[in-house]
Design a protein around this motif. Structure first.
Motif, mmCIF file in Angstrom:
data_model
loop_
_atom_site.group_PDB
_atom_site.id
_atom_site.type_symbol
_atom_site.label_atom_id
_atom_site.label_comp_id
_atom_site.label_asym_id
_atom_site.label_seq_id
_atom_site.Cartn_x
_atom_site.Cartn_y
_atom_site.Cartn_z
ATOM 1 N N TYR A 23 -6.819 -1.757 -6.130
ATOM 2 C CA TYR A 23 -5.947 -1.925 -7.297
ATOM 3 C C TYR A 23 -4.579 -1.274 -7.036
ATOM 4 N N LEU A 24 -4.578 -0.075 -6.419
ATOM 5 C CA LEU A 24 -3.313 0.601 -6.118
ATOM 6 C C LEU A 24 -2.506 -0.186 -5.090
ATOM 7 N N ARG A 25 -3.193 -0.816 -4.119
ATOM 8 C CA ARG A 25 -2.493 -1.672 -3.153
ATOM 9 C C ARG A 25 -1.881 -2.880 -3.854
ATOM 10 N N LEU A 26 -2.614 -3.448 -4.800
ATOM 11 C CA LEU A 26 -2.088 -4.586 -5.563
ATOM 12 C C LEU A 26 -0.820 -4.171 -6.298
ATOM 13 N N ARG A 27 -0.845 -3.017 -6.944
ATOM 14 C CA ARG A 27 0.327 -2.536 -7.670
ATOM 15 C C ARG A 27 1.473 -2.201 -6.732
ATOM 16 N N ARG A 28 1.175 -1.577 -5.597
ATOM 17 C CA ARG A 28 2.208 -1.138 -4.669
ATOM 18 C C ARG A 28 2.805 -2.286 -3.873
ATOM 19 N N TYR A 29 1.944 -3.180 -3.359
ATOM 20 C CA TYR A 29 2.406 -4.214 -2.439
ATOM 21 C C TYR A 29 2.330 -5.631 -3.003
ATOM 22 N N GLY A 30 1.669 -5.803 -4.158
ATOM 23 C CA GLY A 30 1.477 -7.144 -4.695
ATOM 24 C C GLY A 30 0.333 -7.875 -4.023
ATOM 25 N N ASP A 31 -0.405 -7.182 -3.168
ATOM 26 C CA ASP A 31 -1.499 -7.776 -2.404
ATOM 27 C C ASP A 31 -2.554 -6.693 -2.156
ATOM 28 N N PRO A 32 -3.772 -6.864 -2.689
ATOM 29 C CA PRO A 32 -4.784 -5.820 -2.527
ATOM 30 C C PRO A 32 -5.290 -5.654 -1.101
ATOM 31 N N SER A 33 -5.041 -6.624 -0.228
ATOM 32 C CA SER A 33 -5.532 -6.510 1.142
ATOM 33 C C SER A 33 -4.508 -5.865 2.078
ATOM 34 N N ARG A 34 -3.305 -5.644 1.599
ATOM 35 C CA ARG A 34 -2.249 -5.079 2.438
ATOM 36 C C ARG A 34 -2.328 -3.559 2.471
ATOM 37 N N GLY A 35 -1.956 -2.944 3.580
ATOM 38 C CA GLY A 35 -1.814 -1.490 3.603
ATOM 39 C C GLY A 35 -2.711 -0.762 4.570
ATOM 40 N N GLY A 36 -3.488 -1.433 5.389
ATOM 41 C CA GLY A 36 -4.294 -0.747 6.398
ATOM 42 C C GLY A 36 -5.665 -0.359 5.896
ATOM 43 N N GLU A 37 -6.351 0.405 6.695
ATOM 44 C CA GLU A 37 -7.725 0.802 6.400
ATOM 45 C C GLU A 37 -7.760 1.855 5.290
ATOM 46 N N ILE A 136 9.089 -6.398 -3.908
ATOM 47 C CA ILE A 136 8.095 -6.885 -4.858
ATOM 48 C C ILE A 136 8.814 -7.446 -6.074
ATOM 49 N N LEU A 137 8.730 -8.764 -6.216
ATOM 50 C CA LEU A 137 9.407 -9.459 -7.303
ATOM 51 C C LEU A 137 8.398 -10.211 -8.166
ATOM 52 N N GLY A 138 8.749 -10.362 -9.429
ATOM 53 C CA GLY A 138 8.013 -11.244 -10.323
ATOM 54 C C GLY A 138 6.546 -10.931 -10.444
ATOM 55 N N GLU A 139 5.723 -11.958 -10.334
ATOM 56 C CA GLU A 139 4.292 -11.819 -10.572
ATOM 57 C C GLU A 139 3.593 -11.000 -9.492
ATOM 58 N N LYS A 140 4.251 -10.722 -8.361
ATOM 59 C CA LYS A 140 3.675 -9.848 -7.343
ATOM 60 C C LYS A 140 3.613 -8.409 -7.844
ATOM 61 N N CYS A 141 4.464 -8.095 -8.797
ATOM 62 C CA CYS A 141 4.478 -6.760 -9.383
ATOM 63 C C CYS A 141 3.228 -6.601 -10.247
ATOM 64 N N GLY A 142 2.474 -5.570 -10.005
ATOM 65 C CA GLY A 142 1.211 -5.372 -10.708
ATOM 66 C C GLY A 142 1.335 -5.234 -12.216
ATOM 67 N N THR A 143 2.513 -4.897 -12.720
ATOM 68 C CA THR A 143 2.683 -4.715 -14.159
ATOM 69 C C THR A 143 3.281 -5.938 -14.855
ATOM 70 N N SER A 144 3.560 -6.991 -14.099
ATOM 71 C CA SER A 144 4.183 -8.178 -14.684
ATOM 72 C C SER A 144 3.228 -8.904 -15.626
#
Length: 191
Positions: A23-37, A136-144
């Motif tokens: 969830y934090l990756r989704l908010r930070r990067y707009g993608d929950p799979s991004r950010g490493g292990e 991170i623009l638009g709907e990629k932003c976790g709070t949009s």
């Protein structure tokens, strides 16, 4: 039984069908799979950090040199110091002003290759993020609350439906509707 994270990591759901880490990756990067292990934080030997920094400063590599230690928002960090900023200061001298940022020419926040770093004004650094696709623009932003399609529809309905009705329909304030119509929000989006 608790629901499990949709990313198949085996952890319990915290929000939006994801565990806390995803969830934090989704908010930070707009993608929950991004950010490493996913990892447990451990204290790193300062001598190893110093050795890595010395190696990075001497390197002539053209590829990214990825910071292997602690990170904050994807940026390498040791103590309260950002690694990329420290490397930029060591190789390119002190920041020209208080507002200059250490900008990545490669678009990789974890990179500490001095060849990829330079001093840039915030506006230049932001423009780089747009070019690299890391902004991170638009709907990629976790709070949009809105999607690109919602915004296009709001603009299409302008003049046919009141701002108050649009506000109720999309669950945002009338000020947000007004800013969308004036392109102060979602301005990059073509209709």
């Amino acid at each position: 039984m608790n629901a499990l994270c949709q990313m198949d990591c085996g952890r319990a759901v915290t929000a939006k069908g994801l565990c806390m880490a995803h969830y934090l990756r989704l908010r930070r990067y707009g993608d929950p799979s991004r950010g490493g292990e996913l990892s447990v934080r451990t204290r790193t030997n300062p001598a190893k950090i110093s050795e890595f920094i010395a190696s990075a400063l001497e390197s002539d590599m053209r590829e990214c040199i990825i910071w292997p230690f602690g990170k904050s928002d994807g940026y390498g960090k040791f103590g309260s110091t950002y690694a990329h900023r420290f490397i930029c200061e060591q190789k390119h001298g002190p920041s020209p002003s208080d507002i200059h940022e250490a900008a990545h020419g490669c678009g990789n926040a974890s990179c500490v290759n001095h060849r990829h770093l330079r001093w840039a004004l915030p506006k230049e650094n932001s423009a780089d993020r747009l070019v690299h696709g890391t902004h991170i623009l638009g709907e990629k932003c976790g709070t949009s609350k809105l999607t690109s399609d919602d915004v296009k529809e709001i603009r299409r309905l302008h003049g046919k439906v009141t701002g108050a009705e649009l506000s109720r329909r999309y669950g945002v304030g009338q000020m947000q509707i007004s800013r969308i119509l004036r392109r102060q929000r979602w301005g990059w989006l073509d209709d």
